[in-house]
Design a protein around this motif. Structure first.
Motif, PDB file in Angstrom:
ATOM      1  N   ILE A   1      17.226  13.190  67.494  1.00 49.31           N
ATOM      2  CA  ILE A   1      18.064  13.087  66.972  1.00 49.31           C
ATOM      3  C   ILE A   1      18.157  12.875  65.047  1.00 49.31           C
ATOM      4  CG2 ILE A   1      18.646  10.255  67.010  1.00 49.31           C
ATOM      5  CD1 ILE A   1      21.510  11.596  67.902  1.00 49.31           C
ATOM      6  N   ASP A   2      16.634  12.721  64.533  1.00 48.47           N
ATOM      7  CA  ASP A   2      16.867  11.732  63.530  1.00 48.47           C
ATOM      8  C   ASP A   2      15.367  12.982  63.071  1.00 48.47           C
ATOM      9  OD1 ASP A   2      14.657  10.682  64.414  1.00 48.47           O
ATOM     10  OD2 ASP A   2      14.802   8.751  64.036  1.00 48.47           O
ATOM     11  N   GLY A   3      15.166  13.804  63.529  1.00 51.09           N
ATOM     12  CA  GLY A   3      14.052  14.843  63.484  1.00 51.09           C
ATOM     13  C   GLY A   3      12.596  14.650  63.650  1.00 51.09           C
ATOM     14  N   ARG A   4      12.747  13.818  64.271  1.00 48.05           N
ATOM     15  CA  ARG A   4      10.889  12.810  65.259  1.00 48.05           C
ATOM     16  C   ARG A   4      10.624  14.156  66.159  1.00 48.05           C
ATOM     17  NH1 ARG A   4      10.576   7.234  65.466  1.00 48.05           N
ATOM     18  NH2 ARG A   4      12.735   7.457  66.230  1.00 48.05           N
ATOM     19  N   ASP A   5       9.950  13.920  66.114  1.00 53.47           N
ATOM     20  CA  ASP A   5       8.641  14.280  67.570  1.00 53.47           C
ATOM     21  C   ASP A   5       9.197  13.538  68.723  1.00 53.47           C
ATOM     22  OD1 ASP A   5       8.308  17.583  67.161  1.00 53.47           O
ATOM     23  OD2 ASP A   5       6.217  17.044  65.756  1.00 53.47           O
ATOM     24  N   PHE A   6       8.417  13.281  70.092  1.00 53.22           N
ATOM     25  CA  PHE A   6       8.638  12.480  70.705  1.00 53.22           C
ATOM     26  C   PHE A   6       7.453  11.246  70.810  1.00 53.22           C
ATOM     27  CE2 PHE A   6      10.656  16.241  72.677  1.00 53.22           C
ATOM     28  CZ  PHE A   6      11.870  16.106  73.124  1.00 53.22           C
ATOM     29  N   ASN A   7       6.347  11.628  70.150  1.00 55.28           N
ATOM     30  CA  ASN A   7       5.275  10.459  69.718  1.00 55.28           C
ATOM     31  C   ASN A   7       5.243  10.408  68.229  1.00 55.28           C
ATOM     32  OD1 ASN A   7       4.151  13.365  68.342  1.00 55.28           O
ATOM     33  ND2 ASN A   7       2.721  12.789  69.687  1.00 55.28           N
ATOM     34  N   GLU A   8       6.315  10.273  67.914  1.00 53.86           N
ATOM     35  CA  GLU A   8       6.564   9.820  66.130  1.00 53.86           C
ATOM     36  C   GLU A   8       7.177   9.382  65.535  1.00 53.86           C
ATOM     37  OE1 GLU A   8       7.961  13.663  64.084  1.00 53.86           O
ATOM     38  OE2 GLU A   8       8.317  12.152  62.246  1.00 53.86           O
TER      39      GLU A   8
ATOM     40  N   ILE B   1       8.458   7.387  71.666  1.00 53.59           N
ATOM     41  CA  ILE B   1       7.702   5.922  71.017  1.00 53.59           C
ATOM     42  C   ILE B   1       8.540   5.487  70.165  1.00 53.59           C
ATOM     43  CG2 ILE B   1       6.877   7.063  69.262  1.00 53.59           C
ATOM     44  CD1 ILE B   1       5.377   4.518  71.347  1.00 53.59           C
ATOM     45  N   ASP B   2       8.953   4.951  69.984  1.00 49.51           N
ATOM     46  CA  ASP B   2       9.921   3.338  68.391  1.00 49.51           C
ATOM     47  C   ASP B   2      11.243   3.573  68.921  1.00 49.51           C
ATOM     48  OD1 ASP B   2      10.365   2.576  66.491  1.00 49.51           O
ATOM     49  OD2 ASP B   2       8.968   3.925  65.048  1.00 49.51           O
TER      50      ASP B   2
ATOM     51  N   GLU C   1       2.548   7.219  80.883  1.00 48.51           N
ATOM     52  CA  GLU C   1       2.491   8.170  79.644  1.00 48.51           C
ATOM     53  C   GLU C   1       3.231   7.301  78.760  1.00 48.51           C
ATOM     54  OE1 GLU C   1       4.890  11.737  80.011  1.00 48.51           O
ATOM     55  OE2 GLU C   1       5.480  12.355  78.321  1.00 48.51           O
ATOM     56  N   ALA C   2       4.166   6.580  78.715  1.00 52.29           N
ATOM     57  CA  ALA C   2       4.787   5.401  77.846  1.00 52.29           C
ATOM     58  C   ALA C   2       3.467   4.238  77.655  1.00 52.29           C
ATOM     59  CB  ALA C   2       5.890   4.690  78.331  1.00 52.29           C
ATOM     60  N   GLU C   3       2.816   4.218  78.288  1.00 48.79           N
ATOM     61  CA  GLU C   3       1.153   3.102  77.834  1.00 48.79           C
ATOM     62  C   GLU C   3       0.473   3.567  76.553  1.00 48.79           C
ATOM     63  OE1 GLU C   3       0.009   2.293  81.904  1.00 48.79           O
ATOM     64  OE2 GLU C   3       1.887   1.094  81.811  1.00 48.79           O
ATOM     65  N   ASN C   4       0.515   5.190  77.038  1.00 50.61           N
ATOM     66  CA  ASN C   4      -1.076   6.310  76.653  1.00 50.61           C
ATOM     67  C   ASN C   4       0.251   6.032  74.861  1.00 50.61           C
ATOM     68  OD1 ASN C   4      -2.396   6.372  78.161  1.00 50.61           O
ATOM     69  ND2 ASN C   4      -1.953   7.946  79.540  1.00 50.61           N
ATOM     70  N   MET C   5       0.882   6.609  75.331  1.00 52.25           N
ATOM     71  CA  MET C   5       2.175   6.743  73.847  1.00 52.25           C
ATOM     72  C   MET C   5       1.387   5.133  73.244  1.00 52.25           C
ATOM     73  SD  MET C   5       5.266   8.994  73.433  1.00 52.25           S
ATOM     74  CE  MET C   5       5.308  10.630  73.793  1.00 52.25           C
ATOM     75  N   VAL C   6       1.854   4.809  73.321  1.00 50.03           N
ATOM     76  CA  VAL C   6       2.045   3.352  72.554  1.00 50.03           C
ATOM     77  C   VAL C   6       0.603   2.988  72.271  1.00 50.03           C
ATOM     78  CG1 VAL C   6       1.678   0.697  73.256  1.00 50.03           C
ATOM     79  CG2 VAL C   6       3.353   2.528  73.893  1.00 50.03           C
ATOM     80  N   ILE C   7      -0.752   3.154  72.357  1.00 48.57           N
ATOM     81  CA  ILE C   7      -2.051   3.194  72.181  1.00 48.57           C
ATOM     82  C   ILE C   7      -2.394   3.813  71.455  1.00 48.57           C
ATOM     83  CG2 ILE C   7      -4.502   3.445  73.051  1.00 48.57           C
ATOM     84  CD1 ILE C   7      -3.162   1.157  74.360  1.00 48.57           C
ATOM     85  N   GLU C   8      -1.733   5.096  71.133  1.00 47.85           N
ATOM     86  CA  GLU C   8      -1.670   6.338  70.264  1.00 47.85           C
ATOM     87  C   GLU C   8      -0.935   5.396  69.290  1.00 47.85           C
ATOM     88  OE1 GLU C   8      -4.623   8.615  69.450  1.00 47.85           O
ATOM     89  OE2 GLU C   8      -4.229   8.071  70.889  1.00 47.85           O
ATOM     90  N   ALA C   9       0.150   5.883  69.455  1.00 48.13           N
ATOM     91  CA  ALA C   9       0.958   4.769  68.137  1.00 48.13           C
ATOM     92  C   ALA C   9       0.392   4.015  67.012  1.00 48.13           C
ATOM     93  CB  ALA C   9       2.066   4.357  68.292  1.00 48.13           C
ATOM     94  N   GLY C  10      -0.436   3.047  67.855  1.00 43.45           N
ATOM     95  CA  GLY C  10      -1.134   1.727  67.314  1.00 43.45           C
ATOM     96  C   GLY C  10      -1.888   1.906  66.603  1.00 43.45           C
TER      97      GLY C  10
END
Lengths: 201, 250, 259
Positions: free
Chosen positions: B20-27, B175-176, B216-225
């Motif tokens: 909704i704010d133009g971000r990608d899903f992992n952004e 994420i986020d 999938e959520a777990e992996n995304m969290v580690i990446e964003a971390g």
């Protein structure tokens, strides 16, 4: 070379009992924000909390009178100081007196028993972070000697972070100490302080 | 209260494959942290994460009151609270809500894990987290900023914890989440992670996800971390580097 | 007391090192679960649950109320768990502790997020809806009150019948229709002690535990998770415990529905 390290960062691939570190799976990790000096393998904290050791010199303020000639001393947010005085010592202390003592005993990391008291009169007390105390003293006390010489003050430094200063020029000394507190991590500090005090910039 | 009416006016959360704010899903949303912002506190941090504005102060170790004191170790007392003006709608209550009490508890649990408690027996370490403006994911934002404030206070810790929420927005793990996504998404999963070994220190969730989505959520969290950790570290060294820079330039 | 607890904790840890538990259960076994439904006839629904020596009782009360302004066609669902002082020597009366608040909210979230009750089914007429109050009381504490409370709440809801609505009033003398449940969730709580993980910790095991993890699921999805205490879990452990929870789900669901 010095570089920044952070809590949880591996600083050595081998186990080593350095201050402010812990060992996990035969590797050494930092517990604090600090600078790691690779040449000397030492971790210099940028901020730290005083951990009392035997024979540490401590400065505090008398907060109450205890039994058998002992006094309670405020030295830290949570560590209590108990000052023991010698019967032969005729000196009496009053609430609010600034006193230096030496750590004789540590009880459960929470109370320190102090001996060899010395009353510090007519000066003022300031506080700096304990991580900066070694820098304020300097190698073999060079920094503190320089400071007292150039400002013609008397300075007592407690390992607990309290610094007592007496003399006409105490404001110059305070200025220098605050600068040491702020710039302790930048090389060339001794010269800068010397310049500052000599040039009266 | 079960509140399903909200789903009736649910906005389109995914438009043309973007959020909704133009971000990608992992952004992640923009994240800024500044350490040492409060004079009185032993350590502090100010954080802006998306439109969240969070202030954290750390006091201690200081003497714990008798009812709280543990003779063998320090006690962590985190207090999460939302400023009465923090929300977009309405005025918040001044008493701690049950939500705030729970978040304060799980936040205390997180930091009890990493802080070297044994070094300060009988003491108390206060972590005051004030959400000045809320925009979704505030408990994660509070923990991420509190980590910086603790390190800024010189409190010894095993690790520099970060926290972030994963979520399921329709069938997409993301994420986020921001406030709107948080209100209308199907699951919000806040994690607090110890990055040294990726151990999970906080995990709370309600909604609905499958096991695959959870992974999938777990992996995304580690990446964003990785990004969050870097921002935390930059914040911690910034004030020291600025002093150094004065002399490098001369 | 502290000295005895420390000694017991050490005993529990040592046992677990060799893969054993105090009450000789397997690591991922529940204790015996006994459910008695309907033992409080004044309540619209009720259930007492014994999980080993842990005993909780849940009651459902349905009350006529006006709907919230923003949800005029929906009823309300309010769940709380209280630790009664009688349940344990350490419990005291007074405002709920943070632990109690966490417990209540976790049990509530599981049932709520699974939309076990369709709120629109609680609508009666304009300006009148049912509010469903589920109150769980812990009567005897012997570990794992999270799962015991969740089972009791689900069982009491299963048991609930809606009072007759007549002349603008609730007639509690006459309850006919069963409260409709759309979904059934089950709760499984794990304790981590050292690096060992067990299901359904008893009181001694809880005294020794470093971390707690509660998984609430329905037939298809994870509905709520809560990691508690200061210890940690790895991602692999979390995924494994979620798998175990799905394995346990059918059996638990059967016990709640059939008793």
């Amino acid at each position: 070379m010095r570089h920044f390290v952070f809590p949880g960062e591996m600083i050595l691939n081998s186990p080593s009992e350095l201050n402010y570190t812990y060992i996990k799976d035969d590797k050494t990790y930092s517990k604090i924000l600090g600078l790691f000096d690779e040449s000397s393998n030492s971790l210099i904290p940028l901020k730290s909390i005083w951990q009392p050791r035997l024979n540490d010199k401590v400065i505090g303020v008398i907060s109450s009178k205890g039994r058998n000639g002992s006094y309670d001393l405020e030295i830290n947010q949570y560590i209590k100081g108990v000052l023991l005085t010698d019967r032969r010592d005729r000196q009496r202390y009053y609430i609010g007196d600034i006193v230096e003592g030496t750590v004789k005993e540590i009880e459960r990391r929470k109370t320190v028993i102090l001996e060899k008291p010395m009353l510090l009169k007519n000066g003022i007390l300031m506080k700096i972070n304990t991580a900066k105390i070694p820098r304020l003293m300097g190698k073999e006390n060079t920094m503190i000697n320089e400071l007292t010489d150039l400002t013609d003050t008397k300075i007592a430094v407690g390992k607990n972070g309290y610094v007592w200063i007496m003399g006409e020029n105490k404001n110059r000394a305070i200025e220098a100490i605050l600068r040491i507190d702020r710039e302790a991590h930048v090389p060339g500090l001794t010269n800068r302080i010397k310049d500052m005090l000599e040039n009266k910039e | 209260m079960i509140n399903l009416a909200s789903s009736l006016n649910k906005p389109e959360l995914i438009v043309n494959g973007k959020r909704i704010d133009g971000r990608d899903f992992n952004e992640l949303r923009p994240l800024k942290i500044e350490a040492g912002v409060l004079k009185n506190a032993d350590g502090s941090a100010y954080e802006e994460w998306g439109d969240n504005k969070v202030l954290v102060a750390v006091y201690g170790p200081k003497e714990a009151p008798r009812y709280l004191a543990d003779p063998n170790k320090a006690v962590i007392k985190a207090k999460y609270s939302m400023a009465s003006f923090s929300g977009l709608n309405g005025h918040g209550r001044s008493n701690p809500s049950r939500r705030e009490i729970e978040i304060s508890k799980v936040t205390s649990d997180v930091f009890s894990n990493v802080v070297d408690l044994a070094q300060f027996p009988g003491s108390e370490i206060d972590i005051d987290i004030e959400i000045l403006q809320s925009d979704g994911g505030t408990r994660a934002a509070g923990i991420t900023a509190a980590s910086v404030a603790l390190a800024n206070a010189g409190i010894p810790m095993k690790d520099l914890v970060y926290a972030v929420s994963a979520a399921r927005i329709e069938d997409k793990v993301s994420i986020d989440v921001n406030m709107i996504e948080d209100n209308y998404s199907d699951a919000d999963i806040p994690f607090a992670i110890s990055p040294r070994n990726n151990d999970v220190l906080l995990l709370q969730f309600d909604g609905g996800v499958t096991r695959e989505q959870m992974k999938e959520a777990e992996n995304m969290v580690i990446e964003a971390g990785k990004t969050i950790s870097k921002i935390q570290k930059d914040a911690l060294k910034k004030s020291y580097e600025e002093v150094s820079k004065q002399y490098e330039e001369k | 007391m502290d000295a005895i607890l420390t000694m017991k904790s050490k005993y529990i840890r040592d046992l677990l090192e060799s893969g054993k538990r105090e009450d000789s259960r397997e690591l991922y076994d529940f204790r015996d679960i006994k459910i008695k439904k309907g033992l409080i006839p004044h309540a619209e629904g009720s259930a007492q649950v014994d999980l080993g020596d842990t005993r909780v009782i849940a009651g459902v009360k349905m009350v006529l109320e006006s709907p919230h302004e923003d949800t005029p066609n929906e009823g309300n669902f309010i769940l709380s768990v209280s630790l009664l002082p009688m349940a344990n020597a350490d419990y005291e009366s007074g405002p709920p502790s943070p632990e109690e608040v966490e417990l209540s909210r976790v049990v509530d979230r599981g049932i709520r997020s699974a939309v076990a009750i369709d709120p629109t089914s609680l609508f009666i007429e304009e300006g009148k809806v049912w509010s469903v109050y589920v109150d769980v009381y812990v009567l005897n504490y012997a570990g794992n009150i999270f799962d015991a409370s969740s089972i009791a709440a689900m069982a009491a809801l299963e048991n609930a019948k809606i009072p007759e609505y007549k002349d603008g009033k609730a007639n509690y003398e006459n309850r006919k229709t069963k409260l409709k449940l759309n979904n059934m969730i089950t709760s499984t709580t794990f304790a981590k002690i050292g690096d060992k993980i067990i299901l359904d910790p008893n009181a001694d095991e809880e005294a020794a535990m470093d971390a707690r993890f509660t998984v609430q699921i329905d037939d298809k999805q994870i509905r709520a998770l809560q990691k508690g205490l200061s210890g940690s879990f790895s991602m692999d452990e979390i995924n494994k415990l979620i798998d175990i929870s799905f394995d346990k789900h059918k059996e638990l669901k059967g016990i709640i529905e059939k008793s």
